[in-house]
Design an enzyme around this catalytic site. Structure first.
Site, PDB file in Angstrom:
ATOM      1  CB  CYS A 180      43.944  25.510  49.259  1.00 43.08           C
ATOM      2  SG  CYS A 180      44.222  26.331  47.839  1.00 43.08           S
ATOM      3  CB  CYS A 200      39.164  29.649  49.117  1.00 47.59           C
ATOM      4  SG  CYS A 200      39.136  29.257  47.781  1.00 47.59           S
ATOM      5  CB  CYS A 239      40.561  45.494  41.505  1.00 49.17           C
ATOM      6  SG  CYS A 239      42.345  46.170  41.041  1.00 49.17           S
ATOM      7  CB  CYS A 267      38.979  23.974  42.090  1.00 47.01           C
ATOM      8  SG  CYS A 267      38.893  26.138  43.213  1.00 47.01           S
ATOM      9  CG  ASP A 301      38.825  48.645  36.175  1.00 44.37           C
ATOM     10  OD1 ASP A 301      39.104  48.458  36.828  1.00 44.37           O
ATOM     11  OD2 ASP A 301      38.200  47.961  35.094  1.00 44.37           O
ATOM     12  CB  CYS A 345      37.777  23.344  49.104  1.00 47.26           C
ATOM     13  SG  CYS A 345      38.933  22.408  49.330  1.00 47.26           S
TER      14      CYS A 345
END
Length: 455
Positions: free
Chosen positions: A83, A86, A412, A164, A385, A77
């Protein structure tokens, strides 16, 4: 006497990078003092100019690379350097998966205090690009140019992103079409500084077979030229099946407001995780990487070790995706979730998939798990979770008291997983396996599944 900080702001230093932080910044030591270098990779020797000095660490801007990592690649990118979407496009995908495994192991060791724990090799994505089925891009204007895209790192300046590389191609088509629509119909865009203008966000959702949903979020009660916009979008977006208008008048960073109205088309789009069908509305929670969600849930099912005779409690069930994935292999699944709209979605998902042995309960797991136990329901398997903040101590204590054969912990956030394991394991449990799953390629985020057996 306080030790002198060995670096000075504005000075440039030669730094050897040893590892990456959990937000993908390079880590170096100079005279034992930690220096973070965004953009640097392990094994590299770099020149870094100090731009921030704190009592315990400093941050440096990457100036040049003296010795380059063999894992460094050219980012796809053109906006990657600025940005905020990412963090790892400059690292080969194979190395990303290795780094994420190391990230999990490092958290288990240094936060959880666990020694000798080896995580499994990361389950990487078959397609690490164009995977996000949900887009939520802010809309703005700079020097007369319409901007739709991600925010620049650490700011609220919008980077105009026509393509994107982590969004599903259908979402990129939606963003391009909306730029045209704004110009054609002279739609005013939102200015967060003075809280003026109409259009503030564009949401795109892509479902099965490319079905597309567009949600236009405005700071005003009225959507300018709504009928003309809908006709324009229907002409420009293949497989468009619904267009919504959402009203978000509050001066905050929340994307969706409370009021949503269907302008045209179907009320939902559908998608599959494994053999299960889910109907998705603008507010529905649904994993953004469908293929990797299937891999994650299959690993949960494997670790649950179901034979058809087990009672399962899913203590943070959300919209019931994991509960339903397990139900066909268990005797009964009880899903508990404190958010009532999520439970409503879970019940609908159960009906849509003809699952009759899953029961969903609105409320706090610390209250309802003991209540189920008092009613004679003894779970052999508990699945959790939790959000990034991890499980509460009360939930961990309640699970331990129920003495299930197995706990499957979906995380996560490796840091809170490690913290919770440090609390849970001394209560009579043993960590058997940890499986990292890369749900979000090109970013620093990592999911993992831990199998915890009762001793």
């Amino acid at each position: 006497m306080k030790p002198e900080i060995p670096v000075k702001q504005g000075e440039t230093y030669r730094l050897e990078i040893t590892k990456l932080t959990d937000n993908a910044e390079g880590v170096a030591k100079t005279d034992g003092f930690t220096v973070f270098v965004p953009g640097a990779l392990p094994g590299e020797i770099v020149s870094g100019k100090i731009d921030l000095v704190k009592k315990n660490y400093a941050r440096a801007k990457l100036i040049s690379i003296e010795k380059e990592s063999p894992d460094r690649i050219k980012p796809r990118c053109e906006h990657y350097e600025v940005c905020g979407g990412c963090q790892l496009q400059h690292l080969s995908y194979e190395a990303q998966c290795k780094m994420k495994r190391a990230q999990v192991e490092d958290a288990l060791c240094h936060i959880g205090g666990l020694t000798g724990v080896k995580a499994e090799d990361t389950l990487g994505a078959v397609e690490p690009w164009y995977y996000r089925n949900k887009m939520q891009f802010p809309v703005g204007k700079s020097k007369g140019t319409i901007r739709i895209g991600c925010y620049e790192q650490g700011t609220h300046r919008i980077i105009d992103t026509p393509n994107c590389y982590i969004q599903n191609g259908g979402n990129n088509i939606i963003a391009v079409a909306m730029r045209e629509a704004i110009k054609r119909f002279n739609i005013s865009v939102y200015d967060e500084n003075n809280h003026s203008g109409c259009l503030r966000h564009v949401m795109g959702r892509i479902g099965k077979n490319g079905e597309a949903m567009v949600v236009l979020v405005t700071a005003t009660k009225r959507l300018e030229n709504d009928k003309a916009q809908v006709k324009f979008l229907r002409d420009r977006i293949p497989n468009l099946v619904s267009v919504y208008h959402n009203i978000q008048t509050y001066h905050n960073n929340v994307i969706l407001g409370r009021e949503t109205r269907l302008l045209w088309g179907k009320s939902t789009i559908s998608d599959n995780i494994g053999s299960y069908v889910y109907h998705i509305s603008p507010r529905s929670f649904f994993q953004v990487n469908t293929a990797q969600a299937t891999a994650l849930y299959e690993k949960v099912r494997e670790y649950a070790g179901l034979t058809g005779k087990e009672i399962v409690i899913d203590a943070y069930c959300g919209t019931g995706t994991i509960s339903l994935f397990l139900a066909r292999y268990a005797k009964k699944v009880y899903g508990i979730e404190i958010v009532s709209p999520a439970i409503a979605d879970a019940k609908k998902n159960a009906r849509d998939n003809n699952i009759r042995n899953a029961e969903f309960i609105v409320g706090d797991a610390t209250i309802h798990m003991p209540k189920l136990y008092r009613e004679g329901i003894e779970p052999q398997v508990i699945v959790i979770d939790p959000p990034r903040a991890g499980a509460t101590p009360e939930v961990l204590d309640t699970m331990a008291k129920l003495k299930p054969d197995r706990i499957v912990y979906v995380s996560c956030n490796p840091a809170t997983l490690a913290r919770d394991l440090a609390i849970l394991l001394p209560k009579g449990f043993k960590l058997e396996k940890v499986q990292p799953v890369d749900m979000f390629p090109q970013t620093s985020h990592i999911e993992s599944v831990a199998l915890i057996n009762r001793k």
